[in-house]
Enzyme design. Structure first.
Site, PDB file in Angstrom:
ATOM      1  N   LYS A  59     -57.881 -46.841  23.254  1.00  0.00           N
ATOM      2  CA  LYS A  59     -56.526 -46.310  23.116  1.00  0.00           C
ATOM      3  C   LYS A  59     -56.634 -44.857  22.679  1.00  0.00           C
ATOM      4  CE  LYS A  59     -52.095 -47.371  20.840  1.00  0.00           C
ATOM      5  NZ  LYS A  59     -51.390 -48.287  19.920  1.00  0.00           N
ATOM      6  N   SER A  65     -47.193 -50.325  21.574  1.00  0.00           N
ATOM      7  CA  SER A  65     -47.585 -49.019  22.066  1.00  0.00           C
ATOM      8  C   SER A  65     -48.907 -49.009  22.840  1.00  0.00           C
ATOM      9  CB  SER A  65     -47.694 -48.048  20.890  1.00  0.00           C
ATOM     10  OG  SER A  65     -48.719 -48.432  19.998  1.00  0.00           O
ATOM     11  N   SER A  88     -48.045 -53.583  18.232  1.00  0.00           N
ATOM     12  CA  SER A  88     -48.536 -52.768  19.356  1.00  0.00           C
ATOM     13  C   SER A  88     -49.795 -53.273  20.047  1.00  0.00           C
ATOM     14  CB  SER A  88     -48.770 -51.333  18.897  1.00  0.00           C
ATOM     15  OG  SER A  88     -47.556 -50.682  18.682  1.00  0.00           O
TER      16      SER A  88
END
Lengths: 95, 486
Positions: B76, B151, B175
């Site tokens: 990420k 997210s 997330s």
């Protein structure tokens, strides 16, 4: 309570965010809808409840006060927008 | 090759079926060919990946391979990677190349993993749809007109689209679990402090927790093993022994006590999702588990409490983006205040600004007790609910989301409706507990996730439960119908 235009301008200033005039109504509206969602918690009595700051109620760990890092100034400043002689450059602060 | 899990790939590499270099080249080629459909990567790190793959092959030839040596992973884009841009999904860090690695990245590098690139995410991890990314939203591989969740949407989409066998994510309010559910993959948010936060760009420091996003619980165990543990560089990282997560995967679930919180099964959730969750619970009953209804009465309060505390922490954390030391800087500032204000106005997107303003307001003079302190007291109530219930049951099972993947744009204009998406995930972050999402079927053509909630540092049990479920069901092996198989 509900925020008005001047509240939003004040909050933006505290947060050091420039805010464009035409955006103020939209921010005012969305911040007010978020705050009304948040205000749902006011109905719950919490007298005497100890606030929880850390999920495991941990305390700060300490380590020995010894040097652990080498000087990495050059590599750390490589991503800075403006540097000179190892210093970060900002607009003139003192006349 | 693309459909193999980490564990299967590890075996194939050790048997010499192909090399890490061949695997890496094939995946990089696949990403370059297909990712325009998904927008799941922000940056590909081809050059470094090829070097890492060659080094992994050399290390294997020399007899030094770990179970992760030569296996591809994507990070990420909020984990700092030395020499590879780390944007955090924001214009603010569009030009930022970190001078150091996050501890998590460093550990996976040390284990011999190959970083293919950095995945798309909501800006500064603030969002539940990936739509707040400066680089445009990632798309759900099950339906490209729908969001992948957020997210960690890029990580979830990349794993679901078989572009990479595993990715890292972070979970501040859901997330990891929510995008894992919406994309039909396995995601684990460990206990707060289980994995170091060093080098993970901070959103809300008392909530943020990294974790693995994979295609199976076994793979999540494999990755967690390498990621977890004490770190001198993060004083909030837990000093707590790390068990062998794979050793307990095959433990029997006979006698397992499952709690179903009635508040998570109330009206307002897609009935198909509730049905899938109940069917999953029935599978566990067949394996000898006992089920009882439990109550987490303060569940609804997690939304207001979270949306005070996380923005308050964010307003403080994001004050570091001032145009002086790294990141974006506005052109021709006339004085220091102008530098700060215009840099931040230009560098941050709308949702980030909203949360900074909410947090700034909540912490401002005169409002602290009514908002911040009150929310911290509610946080205690929510934690106490869980502590009480987890004395009676070993695991709590619930839906992850109230609805399956929603269409792009549907909730983007109304922050409150987007925040409601997090109703089933936020409470764990408030309490600091570990949670997992595993695929448990479909609502129409869209995947549904089952949430497993465990006690502090009980990740091994969650992985055991998830793995046993994945031995008797094949939901985790389903792939999107239109997926390119070549």
């Amino acid at each position: 309570m509900s925020l008005d235009r001047s509240d939003v301008e004040r909050i933006a200033h505290l947060a050091r965010l420039a805010i464009h005039e035409p955006e103020i109504p939209e921010y005012t509206e969305s911040l007010n809808s978020i705050l009304s969602l948040i205000d749902q918690m006011q109905a719950t009595p919490t007298d005497g409840i100890e606030p929880l700051a850390h999920p495991l109620d941990a305390v700060q760990r300490l380590r020995s006060d010894v040097v652990t890092e080498a000087n990495q100034r050059d590599s750390l400043q490589a991503c800075a927008p403006a540097v000179e002689d190892g210093l970060f450059l900002v607009p003139k602060v003192i006349e | 090759m693309f459909n193999l899990t980490l564990s299967e790939l590890s075996q194939a590499l050790s048997q010499g079926q192909f090399s890490s270099l061949e695997l890496t080249q094939a995946l990089l080629e696949r990403i370059k060919r297909l990712d325009s459909q998904y927008n799941s990567f922000i940056t590909l790190s081809e050059e470094q990946a090829l070097l890492q793959a060659k080094a992994a092959d050399a290390s294997r030839a020399a007899g030094h391979a770990t179970p992760l040596t030569g296996l591809p992973v994507a990070h990420k884009d909020l984990f700092c990677t030395q020499g590879i841009r780390t944007s955090c999904g924001s214009r603010m860090l569009d030009n930022f190349v970190s001078p150091y690695n996050a501890t998590l990245v460093e550990r996976l590098n040390q284990a011999g993993m190959v970083t293919l690139g950095k995945t798309n995410m909501d800006e500064f991890a603030m969002g539940s749809s990936n739509e707040s990314s400066y680089y445009g939203p990632a798309r759900n591989p099950w339906d490209s007109q729908r969001v992948p969740g957020g997210s960690s949407g890029g990580s979830a989409a990349a794993v679901a689209a078989r572009l990479v066998p595993a990715a890292t994510g972070s979970d501040t309010g859901g997330s990891i679990r929510q995008p894992a559910a919406l994309c039909g993959i396995t995601g684990l948010k460990p206990t707060y402090g289980r994995i170091s936060r060093y080098g993970m760009i901070a959103y809300a420091s008392s909530f943020d927790q990294a974790g693995p996003m994979t295609r199976s619980a076994e793979d999540a165990a494999l990755l967690l093993q390498a990621m977890a543990g004490e770190d001198p560089l993060d004083s909030t990282c837990a000093v707590h022994p790390v068990p062998d997560y794979r050793a307990s995967l095959n433990n029997s679930l006979s006698g397992l006590r499952i709690g179903l919180p009635k508040e998570y099964f109330a009206e307002g959730t897609d009935p198909e999702i509730l049905q899938r969750v109940r069917e999953a619970v029935a599978e566990f009953e067949k394996m000898g588990a006992q089920v009882k209804e439990v109550s987490l009465p303060n569940t609804q309060l997690s939304i207001p409490a979270y949306y005070i505390l996380a923005p308050a922490e964010a307003s403080s954390n994001l004050s570091r983006f001032d145009g002086v030391r790294y990141g974006h800087r506005c052109a021709a500032p006339k004085d220091l205040e102008d530098l700060y204000k215009r840099t931040r106005e230009e560098g941050f997107g709308t949702e980030v600004k909203r949360r900074i303003m909410v947090g700034t307001y909540a912490l401002s003079e005169g409002f602290y007790d009514a908002y911040y302190r009150k929310a911290q007291q509610i946080r205690r109530l929510i934690q106490q609910d869980f502590v009480r219930v987890l004395q009676d049951v070993d695991v709590i099972m619930a839906p992850v989301t109230p609805c399956a993947a929603f269409p792009l744009g549907e909730k983007n204009s109304d922050p409150v409706s987007m925040y409601m998406e997090d109703v089933f995930t936020l409470s764990l972050n408030l309490a600091g507990l570990p949670g997992m999402s595993i695929p448990c079927g479909f609502s129409g053509h869209l995947p549904v996730g089952l949430q497993l909630i465990g006690n502090y540092f009980d990740e091994a049990r969650l992985l055991n439960i998830a793995h046993q479920y994945q031995q008797v069901t094949d939901w985790h092996q389903h792939t999107p119908a239109n997926l390119s198989e070549d």
